[in-house]
Design an enzyme around this catalytic site. Structure first.
Site, PDB file in Angstrom:
ATOM      1  N   GLU A  42       4.183 -22.466 -20.015  1.00 15.13           N
ATOM      2  CA  GLU A  42       4.998 -21.496 -19.386  1.00 15.13           C
ATOM      3  C   GLU A  42       5.813 -21.901 -18.269  1.00 15.13           C
ATOM      4  O   GLU A  42       5.253 -22.326 -17.207  1.00 15.13           O
ATOM      5  CB  GLU A  42       4.272 -20.446 -18.988  1.00 15.13           C
ATOM      6  N   ARG A  62      12.267 -19.566 -12.020  1.00 13.76           N
ATOM      7  CA  ARG A  62      12.213 -19.352 -10.641  1.00 13.76           C
ATOM      8  C   ARG A  62      12.901 -20.325  -9.874  1.00 13.76           C
ATOM      9  O   ARG A  62      13.028 -20.274  -8.691  1.00 13.76           O
ATOM     10  CB  ARG A  62      10.899 -19.292  -9.990  1.00 13.76           C
ATOM     11  N   LYS A  99      -0.360  -9.982 -20.855  1.00 14.76           N
ATOM     12  CA  LYS A  99      -0.598 -10.574 -19.422  1.00 14.76           C
ATOM     13  C   LYS A  99      -1.250  -9.545 -18.553  1.00 14.76           C
ATOM     14  O   LYS A  99      -0.713  -8.568 -18.242  1.00 14.76           O
ATOM     15  CB  LYS A  99       0.586 -11.285 -19.092  1.00 14.76           C
ATOM     16  N   THR A 154       8.266 -15.348 -16.121  1.00 18.81           N
ATOM     17  CA  THR A 154       9.370 -14.505 -15.337  1.00 18.81           C
ATOM     18  C   THR A 154      10.601 -14.009 -15.922  1.00 18.81           C
ATOM     19  O   THR A 154      11.666 -13.944 -15.090  1.00 18.81           O
ATOM     20  CB  THR A 154       9.749 -15.474 -13.914  1.00 18.81           C
TER      21      THR A 154
END
Length: 210
Positions: free
Chosen positions: A44, A48, A131, A71
């Site tokens: 993953e 960011r 998640k 994200t």
């Protein structure tokens, strides 16, 4: 095949999904190669940093790797991640707009939930692989075990504060398929190009369910 089935298969590849913050796209491919060689194929890359999309492009070329974008917050994030080669998406929470964007792009999504109500809303939409985030701040393994009792049909990937010290607590739960962890790619080791060290950390993490 439903989006959740694909996400379940990805989450079943290894006990730990490395959560990666990549500052330099030039480090992306050797980082992915080290993690895959260590037995952690699902990766993953969090959106960011400015280098994140280029990192996904580079990692998507690594044999044996399954690269996802983390994200995800907006439809623009989803489209950019898919265009860069992401094979799945991860979001800190879930909105109708984000879910619709992932379904429109055909991007399997691991949506975030921290409460029973959030999990139930996602279950209504056909998502039963979620998640659990932020895992430690939301009560840790005891909280996730408690949520699982009335919702046995939902499986989770706890992320957020998961470490070698508590990973087995999560992975021992019947409603956990894998966990997200950043410790397998420490910033200092990535910046120093210690790929052998990262591969060793990955190998240890890949045995956490043994």
């Amino acid at each position: 095949m439903s989006k959740t089935q694909q996400t379940r298969e990805i989450c079943g590849l290894a006990p730990i999904v490395p959560v990666l913050v990549v500052d330099d796209a030039a480090q992306a491919r050797p980082l992915a190669e080290a993690l895959v060689a260590g037995g952690l194929p699902a990766l993953e890359v969090t959106l960011r940093t400015p280098a994140a999309l280029d990192a996904i492009r580079a990692m998507a070329q690594v044999p044996g790797g399954v690269v996802g974008a983390g994200t995800l917050v907006t439809p623009e994030d989803v489209r950019a991640a898919k265009e860069a080669g992401a094979q799945f998406g991860v979001s800190p929470g879930a909105t109708d707009v984000l879910i619709a964007a992932c379904e429109a792009e055909g991007l399997p999504l691991l949506p975030g939930a921290a409460t029973a109500s959030e999990a139930m809303r996602l279950l209504e939409k056909g998502y039963d692989m979620l998640k659990f985030f932020p895992a430690e701040a939301s009560g840790g393994a005891p909280a996730l075990k408690a949520i699982g009792a009335p919702l046995p049909q939902i499986t989770f990937c706890p992320t957020g504060g998961v470490s070698p010290a508590n990973a087995r607590d999560y992975l021992s739960l019947t409603n956990v398929a894998c966990a997200g962890g950043s410790w397998v790619a420490p910033k200092q080791m990535v910046q120093g190009g210690d790929w052998a060290g990262i591969e060793a950390l990955a190998r240890d993490a890949s045995k956490l369910m043994d």
